[in-house]
Design an enzyme around this catalytic site. Structure first.
Site, PDB file in Angstrom:
ATOM      1  N   HIS A  51       0.852  -1.178   0.000  1.00 37.52           N
ATOM      2  CA  HIS A  51       0.000   0.000   0.000  1.00 37.52           C
ATOM      3  C   HIS A  51       0.893   1.236   0.000  1.00 37.52           C
ATOM      4  O   HIS A  51       2.055   1.182   0.414  1.00 37.52           O
ATOM      5  CB  HIS A  51      -0.888   0.000   1.235  1.00 37.52           C
ATOM      6  CG  HIS A  51      -1.911  -1.093   1.224  1.00 37.52           C
ATOM      7  ND1 HIS A  51      -2.926  -1.138   2.152  1.00 37.52           N
ATOM      8  CD2 HIS A  51      -2.082  -2.171   0.425  1.00 37.52           C
ATOM      9  CE1 HIS A  51      -3.686  -2.197   1.922  1.00 37.52           C
ATOM     10  NE2 HIS A  51      -3.184  -2.837   0.875  1.00 37.52           N
ATOM     11  N   GLU A  53       1.056   3.739   1.895  1.00 38.00           N
ATOM     12  CA  GLU A  53       1.587   4.054   3.220  1.00 38.00           C
ATOM     13  C   GLU A  53       2.761   3.139   3.571  1.00 38.00           C
ATOM     14  O   GLU A  53       3.774   3.609   4.109  1.00 38.00           O
ATOM     15  CB  GLU A  53       0.494   3.913   4.291  1.00 38.00           C
ATOM     16  CG  GLU A  53      -0.690   4.843   4.096  1.00 38.00           C
ATOM     17  CD  GLU A  53      -1.800   4.259   3.227  1.00 38.00           C
ATOM     18  OE1 GLU A  53      -2.918   4.799   3.264  1.00 38.00           O
ATOM     19  OE2 GLU A  53      -1.570   3.275   2.494  1.00 38.00           O
ATOM     20  N   CYS A  82      -6.046   1.469   5.924  1.00 35.00           N
ATOM     21  CA  CYS A  82      -6.606   0.166   6.307  1.00 35.00           C
ATOM     22  C   CYS A  82      -5.994  -0.252   7.646  1.00 35.00           C
ATOM     23  O   CYS A  82      -5.117   0.417   8.187  1.00 35.00           O
ATOM     24  CB  CYS A  82      -6.286  -0.871   5.231  1.00 35.00           C
ATOM     25  SG  CYS A  82      -4.538  -1.339   5.202  1.00 35.00           S
ATOM     26  N   CYS A  85      -2.043  -0.634   7.602  1.00 40.99           N
ATOM     27  CA  CYS A  85      -1.326   0.639   7.606  1.00 40.99           C
ATOM     28  C   CYS A  85      -1.556   1.389   8.913  1.00 40.99           C
ATOM     29  O   CYS A  85      -0.641   2.018   9.446  1.00 40.99           O
ATOM     30  CB  CYS A  85      -1.760   1.469   6.405  1.00 40.99           C
ATOM     31  SG  CYS A  85      -1.353   0.685   4.825  1.00 40.99           S
TER      32      CYS A  85
END
Length: 167
Positions: A51, A53, A82, A85
């Protein structure tokens, strides 16, 4: 334009790059008092680990970094993080989370761990939502209009899609 809007603009630039490559337009940047520390974006189709992040976390916090909770580090991301993260940022010396668009499908910025583990009792996190939300929503709309990913075509994340499509 204030500092949060400026830094979110950099996250939106990362999201635009992801969208140009055909990926979900999530972009993230880490900054300390307005100084850019790193940037990342979603770069793989339906990858569960890379992701935006996580990409920027690895970029900034790998090796022998010297940041502490005393540093005014903020994460700016185009989509509410999410659980993966969110949990990672809670372990890192990040004091602020600023995101553009809420994610009713998988966002965890309002998640509370009860009881709170002692490690996190002294680690407050300021959360600011909605910074440049319209711009982020437009990028997600364009993604949904053009994606070839079967997850999205077959109706995945319907709560998120409804949020993006609302006017």
């Amino acid at each position: 334009m204030d500092q949060d809007e400026t830094m979110m603009g950099m996250a939106l630039d990362e999201a635009r790059s992801a969208l140009a490559e055909g990926y979900l337009p999530v972009g993230a940047v880490l900054a300390s008092d307005g100084t850019l520390l790193g940037r990342g974006r979603k770069g793989m189709e339906s990858n569960h680990l890379d992701h935006a992040e996580m990409v920027v976390f690895r970029q900034v916090f790998s090796g022998d970094y010297r940041y502490t909770r005393a540093d005014p580090i903020s994460l700016y991301t185009t989509l509410e993080p999410c659980i993966m993260c969110w949990g990672t940022l809670r372990h890192l010396p990040i004091r602020r989370l600023v995101y553009a668009m809420s994610d009713p499908y998988g966002g965890c910025a309002a998640a509370e761990v009860t009881p709170t583990p002692p490690r996190h009792l002294s680690r407050p996190l300021e959360v600011i939502a909605g910074v440049r939300q319209r711009e982020a929503r437009e990028l997600f709309r364009r993604f949904l209009d053009t994606t070839t990913e079967s997850f999205w075509i077959n109706g995945g994340a319907s709560e998120f899609v409804a949020q993006v499509r609302c006017d």
